[in-house]
Motif scaffolding. Structure first.
Motif, PDB file in Angstrom:
ATOM      1  N   GLU A  42       0.662  -0.742   0.547  1.00  0.00           N
ATOM      2  CA  GLU A  42      -0.026  -0.232  -0.567  1.00  0.00           C
ATOM      3  C   GLU A  42       0.661   1.042   0.014  1.00  0.00           C
ATOM      4  OE1 GLU A  42      -3.498   0.333  -1.033  1.00  0.00           O
ATOM      5  OE2 GLU A  42      -3.331  -1.903  -0.183  1.00  0.00           O
ATOM      6  N   GLN A  43       1.861   1.242   1.064  1.00  0.00           N
ATOM      7  CA  GLN A  43       2.876   2.688   0.894  1.00  0.00           C
ATOM      8  C   GLN A  43       3.931   2.453  -0.266  1.00  0.00           C
ATOM      9  OE1 GLN A  43       6.151   1.111   3.762  1.00  0.00           O
ATOM     10  NE2 GLN A  43       5.238   2.869   5.571  1.00  0.00           N
ATOM     11  N   LEU A  44       3.645   1.865  -0.906  1.00  0.00           N
ATOM     12  CA  LEU A  44       4.104   1.431  -2.320  1.00  0.00           C
ATOM     13  C   LEU A  44       3.620   2.227  -3.565  1.00  0.00           C
ATOM     14  CD1 LEU A  44       6.344  -1.591  -2.940  1.00  0.00           C
ATOM     15  CD2 LEU A  44       7.422   1.266  -2.325  1.00  0.00           C
ATOM     16  N   ILE A  45       2.115   2.125  -3.338  1.00  0.00           N
ATOM     17  CA  ILE A  45       0.967   2.200  -4.545  1.00  0.00           C
ATOM     18  C   ILE A  45       0.530   3.546  -4.248  1.00  0.00           C
ATOM     19  CG2 ILE A  45      -1.828   2.676  -4.880  1.00  0.00           C
ATOM     20  CD1 ILE A  45      -1.125  -0.533  -4.259  1.00  0.00           C
ATOM     21  N   GLU A  46       1.121   4.180  -2.963  1.00  0.00           N
ATOM     22  CA  GLU A  46       0.557   5.243  -3.066  1.00  0.00           C
ATOM     23  C   GLU A  46       1.775   6.760  -2.556  1.00  0.00           C
ATOM     24  OE1 GLU A  46      -0.090   8.690   1.466  1.00  0.00           O
ATOM     25  OE2 GLU A  46      -0.328   6.244   1.622  1.00  0.00           O
ATOM     26  N   LEU A  47       2.724   5.992  -3.084  1.00  0.00           N
ATOM     27  CA  LEU A  47       4.328   6.764  -3.115  1.00  0.00           C
ATOM     28  C   LEU A  47       4.206   6.880  -5.479  1.00  0.00           C
ATOM     29  CD1 LEU A  47       7.080   4.762  -1.483  1.00  0.00           C
ATOM     30  CD2 LEU A  47       5.985   7.047  -1.690  1.00  0.00           C
ATOM     31  N   GLY A  48       3.478   5.793  -5.614  1.00  0.00           N
ATOM     32  CA  GLY A  48       3.127   6.195  -7.389  1.00  0.00           C
ATOM     33  C   GLY A  48       4.094   5.006  -7.727  1.00  0.00           C
ATOM     34  N   VAL A  49       5.227   3.951  -6.965  1.00  0.00           N
ATOM     35  CA  VAL A  49       5.411   3.382  -7.872  1.00  0.00           C
ATOM     36  C   VAL A  49       4.722   2.155  -9.066  1.00  0.00           C
ATOM     37  CG1 VAL A  49       6.511   1.093  -7.486  1.00  0.00           C
ATOM     38  CG2 VAL A  49       7.566   2.448  -6.030  1.00  0.00           C
ATOM     39  N   HIS A  50       5.440   1.948 -10.026  1.00  0.00           N
ATOM     40  CA  HIS A  50       4.883   1.573 -11.345  1.00  0.00           C
ATOM     41  C   HIS A  50       4.660  -0.109 -10.977  1.00  0.00           C
ATOM     42  CE1 HIS A  50       6.049   4.662 -12.853  1.00  0.00           C
ATOM     43  NE2 HIS A  50       4.821   5.328 -13.140  1.00  0.00           N
ATOM     44  N   ARG A  51       5.547  -0.736 -10.451  1.00  0.00           N
ATOM     45  CA  ARG A  51       5.798  -2.829  -9.660  1.00  0.00           C
ATOM     46  C   ARG A  51       6.387  -2.921  -9.151  1.00  0.00           C
ATOM     47  NH1 ARG A  51       8.078  -1.219 -14.378  1.00  0.00           N
ATOM     48  NH2 ARG A  51       6.421  -1.793 -15.891  1.00  0.00           N
ATOM     49  N   VAL A  52       6.731  -3.863  -8.307  1.00  0.00           N
ATOM     50  CA  VAL A  52       7.357  -4.454  -7.508  1.00  0.00           C
ATOM     51  C   VAL A  52       7.573  -6.200  -7.949  1.00  0.00           C
ATOM     52  CG1 VAL A  52       5.439  -5.428  -6.155  1.00  0.00           C
ATOM     53  CG2 VAL A  52       7.509  -5.093  -4.711  1.00  0.00           C
ATOM     54  N   LEU A  53       8.965  -5.959  -7.524  1.00  0.00           N
ATOM     55  CA  LEU A  53       9.563  -7.262  -7.406  1.00  0.00           C
ATOM     56  C   LEU A  53       9.133  -7.910  -6.086  1.00  0.00           C
ATOM     57  CD1 LEU A  53      11.295  -9.183  -9.710  1.00  0.00           C
ATOM     58  CD2 LEU A  53      13.187  -8.231  -9.237  1.00  0.00           C
ATOM     59  N   THR A  54       8.613  -9.370  -6.710  1.00  0.00           N
ATOM     60  CA  THR A  54       9.113 -10.271  -5.054  1.00  0.00           C
ATOM     61  C   THR A  54       8.661 -11.486  -5.539  1.00  0.00           C
ATOM     62  OG1 THR A  54       7.984 -10.619  -3.441  1.00  0.00           O
ATOM     63  CG2 THR A  54       7.040  -9.915  -5.269  1.00  0.00           C
ATOM     64  N   SER A  55       9.496 -13.067  -4.584  1.00  0.00           N
ATOM     65  CA  SER A  55       9.489 -13.967  -4.859  1.00  0.00           C
ATOM     66  C   SER A  55       8.154 -14.156  -3.276  1.00  0.00           C
ATOM     67  CB  SER A  55      11.034 -14.438  -4.281  1.00  0.00           C
ATOM     68  OG  SER A  55      11.516 -13.594  -2.977  1.00  0.00           O
ATOM     69  N   GLY A  56       7.952 -13.025  -2.981  1.00  0.00           N
ATOM     70  CA  GLY A  56       6.581 -13.638  -2.353  1.00  0.00           C
ATOM     71  C   GLY A  56       7.354 -13.878  -0.905  1.00  0.00           C
ATOM     72  N   GLN A  57       8.708 -13.331  -0.446  1.00  0.00           N
ATOM     73  CA  GLN A  57       9.304 -13.629   0.545  1.00  0.00           C
ATOM     74  C   GLN A  57       9.893 -14.521   1.134  1.00  0.00           C
ATOM     75  OE1 GLN A  57       7.562 -11.336   3.888  1.00  0.00           O
ATOM     76  NE2 GLN A  57       8.054  -9.625   2.879  1.00  0.00           N
ATOM     77  N   GLU A  58       9.804 -15.499   0.327  1.00  0.00           N
ATOM     78  CA  GLU A  58      10.777 -17.122   0.093  1.00  0.00           C
ATOM     79  C   GLU A  58      11.703 -16.970  -0.948  1.00  0.00           C
ATOM     80  OE1 GLU A  58       9.698 -19.108   2.401  1.00  0.00           O
ATOM     81  OE2 GLU A  58       7.729 -19.013   2.676  1.00  0.00           O
ATOM     82  N   VAL A  59      12.112 -17.814  -1.004  1.00  0.00           N
ATOM     83  CA  VAL A  59      13.581 -18.444  -1.545  1.00  0.00           C
ATOM     84  C   VAL A  59      13.518 -18.311  -3.096  1.00  0.00           C
ATOM     85  CG1 VAL A  59      13.555 -20.559  -1.585  1.00  0.00           C
ATOM     86  CG2 VAL A  59      15.866 -19.643  -1.711  1.00  0.00           C
TER      87      VAL A  59
END
Length: 247
Positions: free
Chosen positions: A136-153
């Motif tokens: 939600e913070q990244l959305i509010e900041l206007g970031v276009h995408r987030v890269l993630t492994s789902g907080q796993e390896v």
């Protein structure tokens, strides 16, 4: 249709990714350390070497955590401006507080430095203490995408959280799975996450062309790959993942 981003560390990697049909590259240096800011010369040469593919540049001054000093933040801001001025289509950033939250002031400062360039928040996201609040913070900041492994390896292990983040995002931000994607698992990952964009490396090792070799000295620290072994992006491997995903 899904979008595929290839993590690369060379101009040759960008060319290979473009020829294999990828949509975008994340240009880095030091992939052994998770990816650091590439040199300005590498950025400029990469942009001249490709014609279709989009080039996003990571700005990360060092390996280790994502908690940055004032000097590091100033350097990152300068690197963002330099990459955009060189023609980079996007910037990849990530900064956290010691408590494991998104460093909002630093992120806002780097976004401002990037101007109209696309912004990706990298896998620093996987080190946040509350991924839902961070999203939600990244959305509010206007970031276009987030890269993630789902907080796993890897994405396979993190697929349940990624799918949940995709649902929560509801089109407000792109949730891009990345980490451990291969030709054998990409179909399962697409089905499990429901994401629209995917990020992976396609690295293979090759022997150095060096004829004269001195096996005694090492050019790095205690963790070293063989001195006369190269790592490069494989267009064939990129093509295999894309073909499996699009089958």
């Amino acid at each position: 249709m899904s979008t595929f981003e290839i993590c690369i560390d060379s101009v040759e990697g960008a060319v290979a990714a473009e020829e294999a049909g990828a949509d975008r590259v994340e240009l880095c240096s030091a992939l052994f350390d998770g990816g650091l800011t590439p040199s300005l010369g590498t950025i400029e040469t990469t942009l001249r070497a490709v014609t279709r593919i989009r080039v996003h540049v990571i700005v990360r001054p060092r390996a280790g955590d994502f908690i940055y000093s004032p000097f590091e933040i100033e350097a990152m801001e300068r690197d963002v401006r330099a990459a955009v001025a060189a023609g980079a289509h996007g910037i990849v950033i990530g900064a956290l507080t010691a408590e494991g939250d998104v460093d909002v002031p630093t992120t806002r400062r780097l976004i401002a430095a990037a101007g109209d360039a696309s912004i990706t928040f990298h896998r620093a996201f996987d080190m946040t203490r509350d991924p839902h609040a961070a999203l939600e913070q990244l959305i509010e900041l206007g970031v276009h995408r987030v890269l993630t492994s789902g907080q796993e390896v890897s994405v396979l292990e993190g697929a349940p959280l990624i799918a949940e983040l995709v649902r929560r995002a509801a089109g407000r931000i792109i949730v891009m799975p990345g980490g451990g994607i291969t030709p054998r698992n990409i179909t399962r990952i697409v089905e499990a996450t429901g994401a629209d964009e995917y990020h992976f490396a396609a690295l293979v090792s090759s022997d150095s062309p060096a004829v004269h070799r001195n096996p005694a000295p090492l050019m790095g620290g205690s963790l070293n790959r063989p001195e006369y072994e190269r790592s490069g992006t494989s267009g064939a491997l990129v093509g295999q993942v894309l073909a499996a995903a699009r089958a």
